[in-house]
Structures are given as structure tokens and as C-alpha cells.
Design an enzyme around this catalytic site. Structure first.
Site, PDB file in Angstrom:
ATOM      1  N   SER A  34       0.826  -1.203   0.000  1.00 23.38           N
ATOM      2  CA  SER A  34       0.000   0.000   0.000  1.00 23.38           C
ATOM      3  C   SER A  34       0.866   1.261   0.000  1.00 23.38           C
ATOM      4  CB  SER A  34      -0.911   0.016   1.228  1.00 23.38           C
ATOM      5  OG  SER A  34      -1.602   1.246   1.302  1.00 23.38           O
ATOM      6  N   SER A  36      -0.464   4.075   0.932  1.00 27.49           N
ATOM      7  CA  SER A  36      -1.174   4.986   1.817  1.00 27.49           C
ATOM      8  C   SER A  36      -0.273   5.661   2.861  1.00 27.49           C
ATOM      9  CB  SER A  36      -2.325   4.249   2.506  1.00 27.49           C
ATOM     10  OG  SER A  36      -3.060   5.108   3.339  1.00 27.49           O
ATOM     11  N   THR A  79      -9.019  -0.961   5.095  1.00 26.65           N
ATOM     12  CA  THR A  79      -9.071  -1.649   3.810  1.00 26.65           C
ATOM     13  C   THR A  79      -9.507  -3.088   4.016  1.00 26.65           C
ATOM     14  OG1 THR A  79      -7.829  -2.044   1.765  1.00 26.65           O
ATOM     15  CG2 THR A  79      -6.603  -2.252   3.826  1.00 26.65           C
ATOM     16  N   LYS A  83     -13.691  -3.525   5.608  1.00 27.52           N
ATOM     17  CA  LYS A  83     -14.507  -2.371   5.235  1.00 27.52           C
ATOM     18  C   LYS A  83     -15.975  -2.502   5.648  1.00 27.52           C
ATOM     19  CE  LYS A  83     -12.024  -0.380   1.307  1.00 27.52           C
ATOM     20  NZ  LYS A  83     -12.182   0.072  -0.096  1.00 27.52           N
ATOM     21  N   ASN A 104     -14.101   3.058   4.506  1.00 24.32           N
ATOM     22  CA  ASN A 104     -12.659   3.002   4.275  1.00 24.32           C
ATOM     23  C   ASN A 104     -11.909   4.050   5.092  1.00 24.32           C
ATOM     24  OD1 ASN A 104     -13.273   5.400   2.828  1.00 24.32           O
ATOM     25  ND2 ASN A 104     -11.629   5.016   1.367  1.00 24.32           N
ATOM     26  N   GLY A 147     -17.889  -3.793 -14.104  1.00 22.71           N
ATOM     27  CA  GLY A 147     -17.441  -4.535 -12.937  1.00 22.71           C
ATOM     28  C   GLY A 147     -18.559  -4.715 -11.931  1.00 22.71           C
ATOM     29  N   GLY A 149     -19.274  -5.663  -7.312  1.00 26.46           N
ATOM     30  CA  GLY A 149     -18.718  -5.581  -5.969  1.00 26.46           C
ATOM     31  C   GLY A 149     -18.749  -4.193  -5.370  1.00 26.46           C
ATOM     32  N   GLY A 150     -17.946  -4.016  -4.291  1.00 31.59           N
ATOM     33  CA  GLY A 150     -17.949  -2.768  -3.540  1.00 31.59           C
ATOM     34  C   GLY A 150     -17.489  -1.576  -4.349  1.00 31.59           C
ATOM     35  N   ALA A 151     -16.475  -1.763  -5.200  1.00 33.59           N
ATOM     36  CA  ALA A 151     -15.994  -0.651  -6.025  1.00 33.59           C
ATOM     37  C   ALA A 151     -17.086  -0.163  -6.960  1.00 33.59           C
ATOM     38  CB  ALA A 151     -14.764  -1.074  -6.813  1.00 33.59           C
TER      39      ALA A 151
END
Length: 313
Positions: A34, A36, A79, A83, A104, A147, A149-151
Site C-alpha cells: 500500500s 497509503s 481496507t 470495510k 474506508n 465490474g 462488488g464494492g468498487a
């Protein structure tokens, strides 16, 4: 500190010995790659703050909930795989977090621990910071998400709630995932305009979108379902109206097959690093209390670009 929890070694700097004024966590597993902590350190260093985001590679929720009680804790990036699981442990959740059903970001509001979802803002700002004329490009036109899912839920929310898209097309190799996204978004109050576009023939009959968010890995379609989903995307990309596409896949390279197809078809391609950057800046707006124009955008963009370059070498 290094602790053994449920047969997992958790290695995390100890804030008691780090001489930090305040600290946050990146909580998830795995998080070794990551960007981040480096991203946020760049911000704090440029603001002259003796703060850090400490990586916590862990699946131990109880341990994390103990750590955030520290008086110098100011927030956390959350993450996978936490989440959704974190939601039940928070005092409050922002409208974005509730709508998407995933958190998030945690920030403190007095004595409360509040969750939000800045992925929605990352999608929104990727378009508004890069598209010259939203009114001409995507306002009032359909949006599209490739796509599931969550995204995909975050992208749908941004398109509907922020970007004035009256309907959103969904294309994906897995029809079950699409239905799950539609069911969730409808239950949360922003899914009435969702349309599952399952075939290229169906896409031919529909108005072209103005904004597309691609949330799938970068690989050539192999199965019939994958080829059909790619065909749907290609039909929309080749319609007369040319909009902007946000390619969320950026690792190991932001130049994906879908990005190449879109660029050839005349679309503006927005790299997924933009979503990473703007969702991270939104986190720091919560944590520092500063507005976007007060944060070091140029510096964090340079750091992210440098890290991606190193990853490709």
C-alpha cells in the site's frame, strides 16, 4: 510493536516510542504494497505536522479497537477485509458510508468514532478535476460501470448522487454480481436508474454514456461471458458521443487494455491514480480540518507517480 494475535504476527510502530504528536493507522491485510502511509506522510511533512499513519497488517478487529482508544489517535484508513465488518463498531456513519455499505475511513468527532467512504469522492473528483466541461461531457447523460462488488457500488453512488447521471449502465462477466449491486443500490435509495446491459446487441439500442468507471482487473477476456462484457464496453465507447472513462486499475500499469480501447475510440482517459489521490486527500480533509486547496496536491501526485514508476522497473 510486534504482537502475536490469533497466530498472526502484527508488526506496527509503537506510537509511545515514536515521538509523534498524533498518529493514525492503515488497518487491513495484506497491506505490504500500500502507498497509503507514504501518501499521507507526504501531506503531513508538507504541512509541518509531526504525524504519521502507521501500517497495521492485521485481521484482529478487537486489537484494532483497543489501539484507536489512544488519546493521540486521529483516524484510520480501513481496507480489506474490514470495510464492512468495521461498521458495527462505529458510533456514526456518514451518508456516503451508509449508502455504499462500506467504510474506508475513520475519523473522530469529539468522543465519537465516525466512519465514511471516501472512494465515492475519489471517483467524483477524478472527473471534476480532469474534465473541462462536465455539462457537455456527462451531466444529464447515462453513466456506466464496468465490474461488480464494492468498487462498483462506490462508482454508482458517485455517478448518481454527485455527477447528475439519471441512469447507470452496468456491464460485468458475472450477472449475479450485477444483480447484487442493483439490489443493494435500490435498497439504499439510489438504484432506480440502474440498467444491466448484458449483450452488445442490447448496448447498440441504448443512448451512449458520458462517464464510465472501469472497476475490473487488466486481463484479456477469455470466457464467453468476459468477451460479451468487453463487447458491451466497446459498443458504448464507439458511439458518437465521446466522454471520459476512469480506469480504476493502475497496478502494475495504469495503461490497461480498456484504457487503450477507449483512447483509440476518442475518449478522455483518466488514470486510476487520480481516484487514489483524491480519496486520500478527502481522508486528510477529515483528519486535518483543511480544505482541498490547502493540501499539497502537486507533491502527492509526484510521490504516487514515482512509486508507480519504481514498481514497473
Amino acid at each position: 510493536m510486534e504482537v502475536t494475535k490469533e497466530n498472526t504476527i502484527i508488526t506496527c510502530p509503537d506510537p509511545e516510542t515514536s515521538h509523534l504528536d498524533r498518529h493514525a493507522y492503515l488497518f487491513g491485510h495484506p497491506i505490504a504494497h500500500s502507498m497509503s502511509p507514504l501518501f499521507h506522510q507526504t501531506i503531513y511533512d508538507n504541512l509541518g505536522l509531526n504525524w504519521s499513519q502507521l501500517p497495521l497488517p492485521s485481521t484482529d478487529m478487537a486489537h484494532f479497537l483497543e489501539l484507536i482508544r489512544h488519546p493521540q489517535f486521529f483516524g484510520a484508513a480501513v481496507t480489506m477485509p474490514h470495510k464492512v465488518a468495521i461498521l458495527q463498531h462505529l458510533d456514526d456513519i456518514t451518508p456516503e458510508g451508509r449508502a455504499v455499505g462500506a467504510c474506508n475511513t475513520i475519523f473522530r468527532r469529539g468522543t465519537q468514532y465516525v466512519g465514511t467512504n471516501t472512494d465515492t469522492i475519489g471517483v467524483r473528483e477524478s472527473f471534476y478535476q480532469n474534465v473541462e466541461s462536465p455539462d457537455d461531457v456527462f451531466h444529464g447523460r447515462p453513466g456506466m460501470v464496468i465490474g461488480g462488488g464494492g468498487a462498483a457500488r462506490s462508482a454508482v453512488y458517485a455517478l448518481v448522487h454527485f455527477m447528475k447521471c439519471p441512469k447507470v449502465y452496468l456491464a460485468n462477466r458475472d450477472a449475479g454480481e450485477v444483480q447484487s449491486v442493483i439490489d443493494w443500490c435500490r435498497s439504499a435509495g439510489y438504484g432506480d436508474g440502474l440498467v444491466h446491459v448484458s449483450t452488445a446487441a442490447q448496448a447498440e439500442t441504448l443512448e451512449g454514456p458520458g462517464a464510465i468507471v472501469a472497476c475490473v482487473p487488466n486481463f484479456p477476456p477469455v470466457t464467453e461471458a468476459e468477451k460479451e462484457a468487453r463487447g458491451v464496453a466497446e459498443v458504448f465507447l464507439n458511439k458518437p458521443h465521446k466522454g471520459a472513462i476512469l480506469e480504476m486499475c493502475y497496478h502494475p500499469t495504469p495503461w490497461t487494455e480498456i484504457a487503450a480501447i477507449a483512447e483509440k475510440a476518442g475518449w478522455q482517459v483518466i488514470l486510476g491514480t487520480e481516484a487514489v489521490i483524491y480519496q486520500g486527500l478527502e481522508q486528510d480533509k477529515y483528519w486535518t480540518g483543511k480544505e482541498l486547496h490547502e493540501l499539497p496536491l502537486k507533491e502527492v501526485k509526484a510521490v504516487i507517480a514515482d512509486e508507480l514508476l519504481k514498481a514497473r522497473l
